[in-house]
Write a protein that holds these residues in place. Structure first.
Motif, mmCIF file in Angstrom:
data_model
loop_
_atom_site.group_PDB
_atom_site.id
_atom_site.type_symbol
_atom_site.label_atom_id
_atom_site.label_comp_id
_atom_site.label_asym_id
_atom_site.label_seq_id
_atom_site.Cartn_x
_atom_site.Cartn_y
_atom_site.Cartn_z
ATOM 1 N N PRO A 1 0.803 -1.225 0.000
ATOM 2 C CA PRO A 1 0.000 0.000 0.000
ATOM 3 C C PRO A 1 0.831 1.267 0.000
ATOM 4 O O PRO A 1 0.448 2.266 -0.628
ATOM 5 C CB PRO A 1 -0.827 -0.127 1.288
ATOM 6 C CG PRO A 1 -0.921 -1.601 1.530
ATOM 7 C CD PRO A 1 0.389 -2.159 1.065
ATOM 8 N N ASP B 1 1.702 2.418 -3.474
ATOM 9 C CA ASP B 1 0.514 2.378 -4.319
ATOM 10 C C ASP B 1 0.574 3.406 -5.435
ATOM 11 O O ASP B 1 0.986 4.545 -5.231
ATOM 12 C CB ASP B 1 -0.712 2.639 -3.442
ATOM 13 C CG ASP B 1 -2.007 2.448 -4.198
ATOM 14 O OD1 ASP B 1 -2.217 1.352 -4.721
ATOM 15 O OD2 ASP B 1 -2.801 3.405 -4.255
ATOM 16 N N HIS C 1 -3.946 0.540 -7.810
ATOM 17 C CA HIS C 1 -5.098 0.761 -6.945
ATOM 18 C C HIS C 1 -6.406 0.384 -7.612
ATOM 19 O O HIS C 1 -7.258 -0.284 -7.029
ATOM 20 C CB HIS C 1 -5.106 2.234 -6.539
ATOM 21 C CG HIS C 1 -6.066 2.567 -5.459
ATOM 22 N ND1 HIS C 1 -5.776 2.370 -4.131
ATOM 23 C CD2 HIS C 1 -7.316 3.067 -5.498
ATOM 24 C CE1 HIS C 1 -6.798 2.758 -3.400
ATOM 25 N NE2 HIS C 1 -7.747 3.187 -4.201
#
Length: 478
Positions: free
Chosen positions: A153, A156, A161
């Motif tokens: 994450p 990202d 995403h």
């Protein structure tokens, strides 16, 4: 005579004669070529012009990959040895190995493999080549977590995403594990020396160029101003349809949809321009060998001038002011339907839901795609635009709404949270998906959405919390 000696005794053609031949066309925009009669053809080059080709003293390029995403790998010689900078896509190892043998002989083996960043179009074949050659792969220390080939994450980017991660979630666990294992190069990856020393290239140095990824770097030979920029700067405009589909030449920054932090990437463009390179060797597109320094300075000024306009189109919100309602950009609002579709299909991140609420005047169901933030085990919805239409509709409906995701629709009651209690919920909104305070992604959202610092200090959020309505999601009791 060795293969590399035979190569160097040939008459040295210009970069653009080698790539494109003589063509009578208009000057390439942004200073790509000072001689319009030598403009290269469309990107990527034809099969017979993919290299290896000499692009600077002791620097050769081979173009690998198919279509516009084709990328450049550079074979660089120094002090009797050579290194490979970037390694193309998975499956390109054979083509790169053949290029090396044609230049340096059948037993050619580099001192090291250097990467500008860890993306599959630049690091895809690095593992196979490093294991076959028994050499290490060097990256910036901030890139080391990406070497495992897994989604993180904190790293990202929009394509991850909205597209790749949802697709991966649809795959069987065993298939996902196999894909991740194929991209894992942790066994051969090493960090670059923090002092800028480049393994195998004593006359070169590396310089940080973050933004496209957290640890993107460029490699510079100061003696003659040769700069290998990776995707920090490219010469095919992958942000425009004319470049993505037609191979249009233009000095450009990295593709926004594969870029981790666009603002940091823009600052890196300015930093690279300040180095005053005379030859730019990009990760995608043709080399820039004429008027390079001025082209970079002009490009940086142009990017700075048009940045606010791009933000209004591509970023949901600007820095918040004291107004009670900040309407989102028109394009963002018009693309809401795409968010509904992706959420209905289960292709958006797991924390994204579609809110369904009757219009307060028309009674027609209105749909809005929102992030469901978790705080103390309970879901919350936060209005980034302040007193938005959906907030007013929820109040008019007494909080009775439906939240939908994939094939599930759930009737719930939204209870508005008092301003004094909103700060920790807003903080959890920004820190969703295991994000860390102070990371670039957190800093970007904290600034753009709420106007607070990257550390998300409680007192800062509390000072603006009254501008951002927050609703707790509770089971419907009706």
């Amino acid at each position: 005579m060795r293969a590399d000696e035979r190569h160097e005794t040939r008459p040295r053609l210009t970069v653009f004669e080698r790539f494109g031949g003589a063509r009578s066309e208009r000057r390439v925009r942004a200073g790509l070529e000072a001689h319009p009669e030598r403009r290269p053809g469309r990107w990527p080059p034809r099969a017979d012009r993919r290299g290896p080709l000499t692009v600077a003293a002791d620097v050769h390029v081979v173009t690998v990959g198919c279509g516009t995403p084709a990328s450049n790998a550079y074979l660089v010689r120094s002090s009797g040895s050579w290194v490979l900078i970037d390694a193309g896509w998975a499956g390109d190892a054979g083509e790169i190995r053949r290029a090396a043998e044609s230049l340096f002989g059948p037993a050619a083996r580099p001192t090291a493999i250097l990467l500008t960043h860890v993306h599959p179009d630049h690091s895809g074949a690095a593992g196979d080549l490093a294991r076959a050659w028994h050499v290490p792969v060097y990256v910036h220390p901030d890139e080391l977590p990406m070497a495992a080939g897994k989604y993180l994450p904190d790293f990202d980017m929009p394509l991850d995403h909205w597209v790749l991660v949802p697709i991966m979630h649809l795959l069987p666990a065993r298939t996902r594990s196999r894909i991740e294992a194929a991209g894992d190069i942790t066994d051969v990856t090493r960090p670059l020396d923090p002092d800028g020393v480049v393994p195998g290239l004593p006359d070169w140095e590396w310089t940080a160029a973050p933004g496209h990824t957290p640890g993107s770097v460029a490699y510079l030979r100061r003696a003659d101003g040769v700069l290998v920029s990776g995707d920090a700067l490219v010469t095919v405009d992958l942000n425009a349809a004319s470049g993505l589909l037609g191979g249009r030449h233009r000095l450009a920054g990295p593709p926004w949809y594969t870029t981790w932090d666009r603002e940091t990437a823009r600052r890196s463009v300015a930093a690279l321009a300040a180095l005053g390179p005379r030859t730019l060797l990009p990760g995608h597109g043709y080399p820039l060998a004429a008027g390079t320094a001025e082209a970079l300075r002009s490009f940086d000024r142009e990017e700075l001038d048009r940045r606010p306009r791009l933000d209004r189109v591509l970023v949901p919100l600007g820095a918040p002011g004291p107004e009670r309602y900040r309407p989102p950009p028109r394009l963002y609002a018009r693309l809401q339907w795409l968010g509904h579709v992706l959420t209905a299909l289960g292709l958006s991140p797991g924390y994204v839901v579609t809110l369904e609420v009757p219009g307060r005047r028309s009674g027609v169901i209105r749909r809005t795609t929102l992030v469901l933030a978790r705080y103390e085990g309970q879901g919350h919805l936060v209005s980034l635009t302040g007193e938005s239409e959906w907030v007013r509709n929820v109040r008019a409906a007494g909080g009775r709404v439906v939240l939908a995701r994939h094939r599930r629709r759930q009737a719930v009651t939204l209870v508005e949270v008092p301003p004094a209690e909103r700060a920790p919920v807003i903080r959890s909104y920004v820190l969703r998906a295991a994000r860390r305070p102070g990371s670039t992604a957190v800093a970007r959202e904290a600034r753009a959405f709420f106007g607070v610092g990257p550390d998300l200090a409680a007192e800062e959020i509390a000072a603006v919390a009254d501008r951002f309505p927050v609703f707790a999601v509770r089971p419907d009791t009706g």
